[in-house]
Design a protein around this motif. Structure first.
Motif, mmCIF file in Angstrom:
data_model
loop_
_atom_site.group_PDB
_atom_site.id
_atom_site.type_symbol
_atom_site.label_atom_id
_atom_site.label_comp_id
_atom_site.label_asym_id
_atom_site.label_seq_id
_atom_site.Cartn_x
_atom_site.Cartn_y
_atom_site.Cartn_z
ATOM 1 N N LEU A 188 0.832 -1.190 0.000
ATOM 2 C CA LEU A 188 0.000 0.000 0.000
ATOM 3 C C LEU A 188 0.873 1.249 0.000
ATOM 4 O O LEU A 188 1.879 1.330 0.709
ATOM 5 N N GLN A 189 0.458 2.234 -0.771
ATOM 6 C CA GLN A 189 1.260 3.434 -0.957
ATOM 7 C C GLN A 189 1.162 4.360 0.261
ATOM 8 O O GLN A 189 0.172 4.343 1.014
ATOM 9 N N GLU A 190 2.192 5.180 0.419
ATOM 10 C CA GLU A 190 2.258 6.079 1.567
ATOM 11 C C GLU A 190 3.146 7.266 1.226
ATOM 12 O O GLU A 190 4.064 7.155 0.393
ATOM 13 N N ILE A 191 2.868 8.399 1.847
ATOM 14 C CA ILE A 191 3.719 9.573 1.702
ATOM 15 C C ILE A 191 3.764 10.298 3.048
ATOM 16 O O ILE A 191 2.767 10.357 3.772
ATOM 17 N N GLU A 192 4.931 10.800 3.375
ATOM 18 C CA GLU A 192 5.146 11.520 4.634
ATOM 19 C C GLU A 192 5.313 13.006 4.342
ATOM 20 O O GLU A 192 6.046 13.381 3.427
ATOM 21 N N ILE A 193 4.632 13.841 5.121
ATOM 22 C CA ILE A 193 4.704 15.294 4.944
ATOM 23 C C ILE A 193 5.490 15.884 6.106
ATOM 24 O O ILE A 193 5.143 15.644 7.280
ATOM 25 N N GLN A 194 6.513 16.650 5.788
ATOM 26 C CA GLN A 194 7.357 17.283 6.794
ATOM 27 C C GLN A 194 7.276 18.797 6.644
ATOM 28 O O GLN A 194 7.393 19.321 5.550
ATOM 29 N N ALA A 195 7.088 19.498 7.764
ATOM 30 C CA ALA A 195 7.045 20.958 7.748
ATOM 31 C C ALA A 195 7.419 21.474 9.146
ATOM 32 O O ALA A 195 6.646 21.281 10.087
ATOM 33 N N PRO A 196 8.608 22.080 9.259
ATOM 34 C CA PRO A 196 9.649 22.272 8.256
ATOM 35 C C PRO A 196 10.328 20.942 7.922
ATOM 36 O O PRO A 196 10.029 19.929 8.560
ATOM 37 N N PRO A 197 11.229 20.926 6.940
ATOM 38 C CA PRO A 197 11.886 19.678 6.547
ATOM 39 C C PRO A 197 12.522 18.978 7.742
ATOM 40 O O PRO A 197 13.209 19.597 8.549
ATOM 41 N N GLY A 198 12.235 17.679 7.851
ATOM 42 C CA GLY A 198 12.759 16.887 8.951
ATOM 43 C C GLY A 198 11.798 16.725 10.110
ATOM 44 O O GLY A 198 12.042 15.909 11.005
ATOM 45 N N VAL A 199 10.692 17.487 10.109
ATOM 46 C CA VAL A 199 9.711 17.417 11.203
ATOM 47 C C VAL A 199 8.389 16.916 10.631
ATOM 48 O O VAL A 199 7.678 17.668 9.959
ATOM 49 N N PRO A 200 8.017 15.655 10.829
ATOM 50 C CA PRO A 200 6.759 15.131 10.271
ATOM 51 C C PRO A 200 5.553 15.825 10.894
ATOM 52 O O PRO A 200 5.488 16.031 12.104
ATOM 53 N N VAL A 201 4.600 16.195 10.045
ATOM 54 C CA VAL A 201 3.338 16.786 10.512
ATOM 55 C C VAL A 201 2.145 15.931 10.123
ATOM 56 O O VAL A 201 1.030 16.203 10.571
ATOM 57 N N GLY A 202 2.360 14.903 9.297
ATOM 58 C CA GLY A 202 1.258 14.041 8.905
ATOM 59 C C GLY A 202 1.661 13.024 7.862
ATOM 60 O O GLY A 202 2.776 13.068 7.313
ATOM 61 N N TYR A 203 0.728 12.103 7.602
ATOM 62 C CA TYR A 203 0.972 11.028 6.650
ATOM 63 C C TYR A 203 -0.289 10.795 5.827
ATOM 64 O O TYR A 203 -1.412 11.048 6.287
ATOM 65 N N VAL A 204 -0.086 10.299 4.612
ATOM 66 C CA VAL A 204 -1.183 9.844 3.753
ATOM 67 C C VAL A 204 -0.918 8.376 3.453
ATOM 68 O O VAL A 204 0.111 8.032 2.866
ATOM 69 N N THR A 205 -1.823 7.504 3.859
ATOM 70 C CA THR A 205 -1.650 6.074 3.659
ATOM 71 C C THR A 205 -2.822 5.527 2.853
ATOM 72 O O THR A 205 -3.977 5.935 3.046
ATOM 73 N N GLN A 206 -2.517 4.622 1.960
ATOM 74 C CA GLN A 206 -3.563 3.994 1.163
ATOM 75 C C GLN A 206 -4.286 2.947 1.993
ATOM 76 O O GLN A 206 -3.665 2.174 2.735
ATOM 77 N N THR A 207 -5.597 2.919 1.879
ATOM 78 C CA THR A 207 -6.425 1.929 2.561
ATOM 79 C C THR A 207 -6.843 0.863 1.555
ATOM 80 O O THR A 207 -7.335 1.175 0.475
ATOM 81 N N TRP A 208 -6.655 -0.389 1.912
ATOM 82 C CA TRP A 208 -6.945 -1.461 0.960
ATOM 83 C C TRP A 208 -8.449 -1.520 0.673
ATOM 84 O O TRP A 208 -9.301 -1.465 1.565
#
Length: 316
Positions: A188-208
């Motif tokens: 399942l696909q996933e992407i990590e969002i960092q703001a500022p760079p290096g500090v995660p603020v959220g994720y988007v994960t695919q649901t089967w």
């Protein structure tokens, strides 16, 4: 005689009206007199008097009282157009994302790469991120090597750097390598969002799901916040494709990510796509950034091409 006696009893001088010394007799402050303080407490220099034409900074501006403040340029506006400084950032707002707190819509326009159109050679994707007036607020550029882009195609891992109009990196999107099959949870696909760079603020994960493209938007603690769902057949032939953003119970719609129809020529010969993101104005700014990350993940999964072959096949 009675009048003089009454004045004496009341404390008035014998001569009425009382006689005062002429004004010219004043010789300055008496001994012990202190001049009024010319500086504010804690200040080391006298407060400058405002001069004619002095620009008064708006209330609440961090530089108010300093005597000057920078004149900023509105994003996308003509050079030399002054505008008021941005308001102080809200609490817990990552630096560089203050502008997102003031808008409820984002437009994402992918730039056309001539080399990619003529040769089919995959290049780094570039995007302009604009407000509803068409003014650019951010610029996004993919950072991957040539071999990864042309061998892995739309499933490639990538680092997407989002820059403001001053060229400062305010967000970083990291997508790990996953294969193109959704038979196993590890795919399942996933992407990590960092703001500022290096500090995660959220994720988007695919649901089967066997038929529909579904995603979950998570906060920095990987707690589910919102859901995203798209149509069974992802096809943008002469119409927009909407991915609805819903609450966790999927009972209410809070926004959407739309892939806009760009015209027959552009859709047929390029993979430069246009997207629109709508969300509530008072939504947490971090979740607005996560929605932007979901838009890029959807673009790579369903609307990206490899050479002359378009990778669109339902949910994969």
């Amino acid at each position: 005689m009675q009048k003089d006696t009454l004045q004496a009893e009341l404390g008035y001088p014998a001569v009425y009206p009382p006689q005062y010394p002429p004004a010219t007799a004043y010789t300055g402050p008496q001994a012990g007199y202190q001049r009024p303080q010319l500086t504010y407490p804690g200040s080391q220099s006298a407060y400058p008097e405002p001069q004619a034409g002095y620009p008064v900074p708006p209330g609440g501006y961090a530089g108010a009282g300093s005597g000057s403040f920078p004149v900023q340029i509105q994003p996308g506006g003509p050079t030399g157009t002054p505008w008021i400084p941005a308001p102080p950032p809200p609490v817990h707002c990552p630096p560089g994302l203050e502008y997102l707190t003031q808008i409820d819509q984002i437009l994402v326009h992918q730039q056309i790469e001539l080399l990619e159109v003529l040769t089919g050679f995959e290049t780094n994707n570039k995007y302009e991120i604009k407000n509803s007036l068409g003014q650019r607020i951010y610029f996004a550029v993919e950072d991957t090597d040539c071999c990864t882009r042309n061998c892995c195609g739309p499933f490639r891992p990538f680092t997407l750097r989002i820059l403001d109009n001053l060229g400062q990196e305010v967000m970083t999107l990291e997508r790990p390598l996953r294969c193109g099959s959704c038979c196993f949870p590890c795919c399942l696909q996933e992407i990590e969002i960092q703001a500022p760079p290096g500090v995660p603020v959220g994720y988007v994960t695919q649901t089967w799901h066997p038929c529909l493209p579904k995603f979950t938007l998570q906060n920095e603690k990987r707690e589910d916040v919102l859901k995203v769902g798209g149509p069974c057949v992802v096809c943008s032939c002469c119409s927009d494709v909407d991915f609805q953003i819903k609450s966790l119970d999927e009972e209410s719609i809070v926004g959407k990510i739309s892939k806009h129809w760009s015209g027959l020529v552009r859709e047929a010969f390029t993979d430069a796509d246009n997207f629109g993101i709508q969300f509530p104005l008072n939504l947490d700014v971090k979740m607005k950034a996560v929605m932007l990350g979901a838009c890029f993940l959807i673009d790579f999964m369903f609307f990206e091409r490899t050479g002359k072959q378009e990778e669109k096949s339902g949910v994969w």
